[in-house]
Design a protein around this motif. Sequence first.
Motif, PDB file in Angstrom:
ATOM      1  N   GLU A 147       0.856  -1.186   0.000  1.00  0.00           N
ATOM      2  CA  GLU A 147       0.000   0.000   0.000  1.00  0.00           C
ATOM      3  C   GLU A 147       0.894   1.240   0.000  1.00  0.00           C
ATOM      4  N   THR A 148       0.377   2.354  -0.409  1.00  0.00           N
ATOM      5  CA  THR A 148       1.123   3.615  -0.463  1.00  0.00           C
ATOM      6  C   THR A 148       1.321   4.141   0.960  1.00  0.00           C
ATOM      7  N   LYS A 149       2.589   4.058   1.444  1.00  0.00           N
ATOM      8  CA  LYS A 149       2.876   4.570   2.790  1.00  0.00           C
ATOM      9  C   LYS A 149       3.117   6.075   2.741  1.00  0.00           C
ATOM     10  N   LYS A 150       3.369   6.678   3.913  1.00  0.00           N
ATOM     11  CA  LYS A 150       3.366   8.149   3.955  1.00  0.00           C
ATOM     12  C   LYS A 150       4.439   8.820   3.077  1.00  0.00           C
ATOM     13  N   ASN A 151       5.577   8.131   2.856  1.00  0.00           N
ATOM     14  CA  ASN A 151       6.612   8.728   1.993  1.00  0.00           C
ATOM     15  C   ASN A 151       6.600   8.169   0.577  1.00  0.00           C
ATOM     16  N   ASP A 152       5.579   7.378   0.274  1.00  0.00           N
ATOM     17  CA  ASP A 152       5.570   6.647  -1.001  1.00  0.00           C
ATOM     18  C   ASP A 152       4.825   7.363  -2.122  1.00  0.00           C
ATOM     19  N   ASP A 199       3.121  12.338   3.583  1.00  0.00           N
ATOM     20  CA  ASP A 199       4.313  13.170   3.773  1.00  0.00           C
ATOM     21  C   ASP A 199       5.078  13.491   2.483  1.00  0.00           C
ATOM     22  N   VAL A 200       4.558  13.050   1.369  1.00  0.00           N
ATOM     23  CA  VAL A 200       5.267  13.291   0.103  1.00  0.00           C
ATOM     24  C   VAL A 200       5.202  14.769  -0.267  1.00  0.00           C
ATOM     25  N   LYS A 201       6.383  15.334  -0.576  1.00  0.00           N
ATOM     26  CA  LYS A 201       6.452  16.772  -0.812  1.00  0.00           C
ATOM     27  C   LYS A 201       6.624  17.132  -2.285  1.00  0.00           C
ATOM     28  N   ASN A 202       7.350  16.281  -3.008  1.00  0.00           N
ATOM     29  CA  ASN A 202       7.799  16.699  -4.335  1.00  0.00           C
ATOM     30  C   ASN A 202       6.967  16.189  -5.506  1.00  0.00           C
ATOM     31  N   PHE A 203       5.966  15.380  -5.229  1.00  0.00           N
ATOM     32  CA  PHE A 203       5.172  14.823  -6.330  1.00  0.00           C
ATOM     33  C   PHE A 203       3.682  14.914  -6.018  1.00  0.00           C
ATOM     34  N   LYS A 204       2.892  14.981  -7.087  1.00  0.00           N
ATOM     35  CA  LYS A 204       1.424  14.982  -6.902  1.00  0.00           C
ATOM     36  C   LYS A 204       0.792  14.118  -7.998  1.00  0.00           C
ATOM     37  N   GLU A 257       9.551   8.345  -2.195  1.00  0.00           N
ATOM     38  CA  GLU A 257       9.729   9.502  -3.093  1.00  0.00           C
ATOM     39  C   GLU A 257      11.189   9.890  -3.314  1.00  0.00           C
ATOM     40  N   LYS A 258      12.054   9.524  -2.352  1.00  0.00           N
ATOM     41  CA  LYS A 258      13.479   9.859  -2.525  1.00  0.00           C
ATOM     42  C   LYS A 258      14.084   9.174  -3.749  1.00  0.00           C
ATOM     43  N   PHE A 259      13.429   8.120  -4.210  1.00  0.00           N
ATOM     44  CA  PHE A 259      13.958   7.377  -5.358  1.00  0.00           C
ATOM     45  C   PHE A 259      13.109   7.552  -6.618  1.00  0.00           C
ATOM     46  N   VAL A 260      12.293   8.597  -6.589  1.00  0.00           N
ATOM     47  CA  VAL A 260      11.453   8.907  -7.749  1.00  0.00           C
ATOM     48  C   VAL A 260      12.026  10.147  -8.443  1.00  0.00           C
ATOM     49  N   LEU A 261      12.098  10.108  -9.765  1.00  0.00           N
ATOM     50  CA  LEU A 261      12.667  11.209 -10.543  1.00  0.00           C
ATOM     51  C   LEU A 261      11.579  11.967 -11.288  1.00  0.00           C
ATOM     52  N   SER A 262      11.808  13.284 -11.461  1.00  0.00           N
ATOM     53  CA  SER A 262      10.902  14.098 -12.284  1.00  0.00           C
ATOM     54  C   SER A 262      11.353  14.056 -13.733  1.00  0.00           C
ATOM     55  N   ILE A 263      10.382  13.928 -14.626  1.00  0.00           N
ATOM     56  CA  ILE A 263      10.719  13.861 -16.049  1.00  0.00           C
ATOM     57  C   ILE A 263      10.389  15.200 -16.711  1.00  0.00           C
ATOM     58  N   PRO A 264      11.381  15.823 -17.376  1.00  0.00           N
ATOM     59  CA  PRO A 264      11.122  17.097 -18.061  1.00  0.00           C
ATOM     60  C   PRO A 264       9.980  16.926 -19.065  1.00  0.00           C
TER      61      PRO A 264
END
Lengths: 349, 349
Positions: free
Chosen positions: A25-30, A75-80, A139-146
Amino acid sequence: MSTIKAYGADTKDSDLKSMTIERRETKKNDVKIKITYCGVCHSDIHTVQNDWGNSKYPVVPGHEIIGRVEEVGSDVKNFKEGDLVGVGCMVDSCQDCSACNDDLEQFCEEGMVGTYNGKDKHLGGHTYGGYSEMIVVDEKFVLSIPDNLDEKAVAPLLCAGITTYSPLNHWKVKKGDKVGVIGLGGLGHMGIKFAHALGAKVVMITTSPGKEKDAKRLGADEVLISKNDEDMKKHANSFDFLLNTVPVKHDINPYLQLLKRDSTMVMVGAIEPLEPMHGGSLVMGRKRVAGSLIGGIKETQEMLDFCGKHNITSDIEVIDIDTINTAYDRVKNSDVKYRFVIDMESLKN
Amino acid sequence: MSTIKAYGADTKDSDLKSMTIERRETKKNDVKIKITYCGVCHSDIHTVQNDWGNSKYPVVPGHEIIGRVEEVGSDVKNFKEGDLVGVGCMVDSCQDCSACNDDLEQFCEEGMVGTYNGKDKHLGGHTYGGYSEMIVVDEKFVLSIPDNLDEKAVAPLLCAGITTYSPLNHWKVKKGDKVGVIGLGGLGHMGIKFAHALGAKVVMITTSPGKEKDAKRLGADEVLISKNDEDMKKHANSFDFLLNTVPVKHDINPYLQLLKRDSTMVMVGAIEPLEPMHGGSLVMGRKRVAGSLIGGIKETQEMLDFCGKHNITSDIEVIDIDTINTAYDRVKNSDVKYRFVIDMESLKN
C-alpha cells in the motif's frame, strides 16, 4: 497490498510470461506510479538467466520505468497525482552511510535496494521491477521527467543514460576534450549523445565499420575502427577520456594506448573478468582505468534536467510485452537500435 | 673520448664480466662524474637477460649512480668539482615536448634516453650505465645529494626511491591516510619509509607472514597477510591508497577489494600482463587502477631533499663488483634486504 499484473520468469531457463505480483500500500513517503513504459536493459536478461549467480525467482525485470503518479503518501512533498515520473535501478538505500550522505546511493554501504532482485524491506522476499502495471516507491527514489521530452524515449535514460552520463560528469569532460566512446549499443549511443552535448570532440570506437553512418548521426565527429592498427596508431596518446561500454570480456590494452598521459578510461559495460591487462599499458604515461556504476539519485535528476535542456532521449523501438522473449534474443544478438521500450498498456491484453 | 673500465654482459646468457667502454669528452653542459657507488635494480637483470626483448649488447647496467664531480663543462651552472651527485634512470630527453615541459621527462614524447640501453646521441650506438668508473651526463639530468645522508645508501633512491615516492606524491598521500604497500622488496621497503614519513597509517600487505617484524621496523603500523581471507575482509573498502610493488604477474582483484570508494591502486612493479581483472572490481565503488614510472628530474630532486630532511635512505648490502653474478641470483630469489649497492672502488682490482 494489491495484486497486480506483471511479466516475469520462474526459472533461469524459462521464457518470460504473464504472472501476478503483490505491491505494498502507499505509505506516507511513497509514490504510487502507474507504469506507462519500461526499457529493456541487458541486466534484465543477465538476471533472468542468473548469469551473476544471485537471481531470486520469480524475476520480474525492468529498471527503466516511466509512469504517472496515481497516489502519494501523506508526507510526500515533491510529487502529486498526474506527474510524469521515472524510477531507475534503485528503490531504496540506508540513507545514513558515507556513500548515501555523498548522494551516491548506488554505493550504499548497506547495499542499495535494486528495483528488482533486491531485498524488499516492506513485504519481505525480493523486489519486482517495471515489467508490471504499477509500482510503489519511496519519493526519494522517484525522478521528475522534463515535460518537453518524449516519455517513452526517456525510459532508457534511467539506466543507460545515467550509466554513461555519470562518468562523463564525474571525470569533468568539457568542451574541446577528445572523448572516445567504445562500443555502439544501448550504452554507447547515449555516451555519444552526452559527450557531444558537453562539447567534446567525440570519436566512436568500434570493431564494426558498418556503424559509421549511425555513429555520426548520433553526434560522433569521427569513427575509429579498432581493428585497423594503422588508424589506432594515428590516435595513440591523444584521448582525454575514454568511455568503455563494451558489455563482454575483451582486451583493453589497445584502448589504453589511445589515452593521453594522465588520462582515464572508465569501464561501464563489462562486469566480468577482462583479458589480461599489461602493467606497462598503465605505467607508460601514468594512465588510469576506472569503473563507474549508474549514478546517485541527485545526479540522475541532474542528468534528466540536462536531457530536457539539450533535448536528449534514447533511440528506441517500442514493443508489446508479449514479444519480450523475441526482444531478448535480439538484444543478445545486438539487433536493436538502440533500446527496446515496452508499452505497458499492452500488459492489459 | 676516454676509454674506461666497466662491467657488463656480452649476450643474454653470459655472466657479467670486466670490459672497457668509451665515454664522451665533457661538453659545455656536461658533468663528468667519478662513480663511487651504484645500486643493483631488478631492471638491470631484466635488461641483461633481454626479458623485455629490446636489449642491446654489450649491456653495461646500473641506473642508481652516486659519485663525485670530477669536471664540469663551461656552461654548467649548478655543479662544481667535488660535489656529491647522483644519476638515475635517464640521462637525456627532447626537453621540448609537453611531457618535458611539465617536468615529466620519463614520459618524453620522443622517448627519454635511458642511462643504459638508450640511444646515445653523442657517440652513436647505445648508452652504458653505472657499473663503470665514470660517466658524463648533461647537468639537467644530474641530481644533488643532501650531505647528511650516507652516500652508498642513497644510490637506490635514484630508482627504487623515486619510483615509490612519485605516486605517493602525485596522488597526494597525506597525514592520516590509510596506505597499503603491497610487496616488501626493494621498492616496497622504500614505499613504507616514504608513506610513514608522510604521516600515513601504513599497512604492509604481503603473502609472507615472516616479513612482519621487518615491515614494522621500516615504519609499517600493521601487517596484512593477503592469503588470510578473514583479515582481508576486515580491511575491505578501507584504504585511501594502495602502492602495488609486486614485480611479477599476479591477481590484483583481492587488492582492489581493499580500496575505499573513489580510491586508487598504483602499479609500479609488474610491467607484464597481469591476471584477468574483473570489471566489477572497478565498477563497485568507482575504483581506479593506475600506473606510475619513476619520476621527472624536478620531482627526483624533491624526493632527495625530502630524504635529506627526514633522514631516509635505502637498506642496503654493499658488494664488490666481482660478486655481481651471485648478487643477481640472490635478487632473483628475493634474497636481499633490500638493495645491493656496488662499491665501485672494487672495479680497480
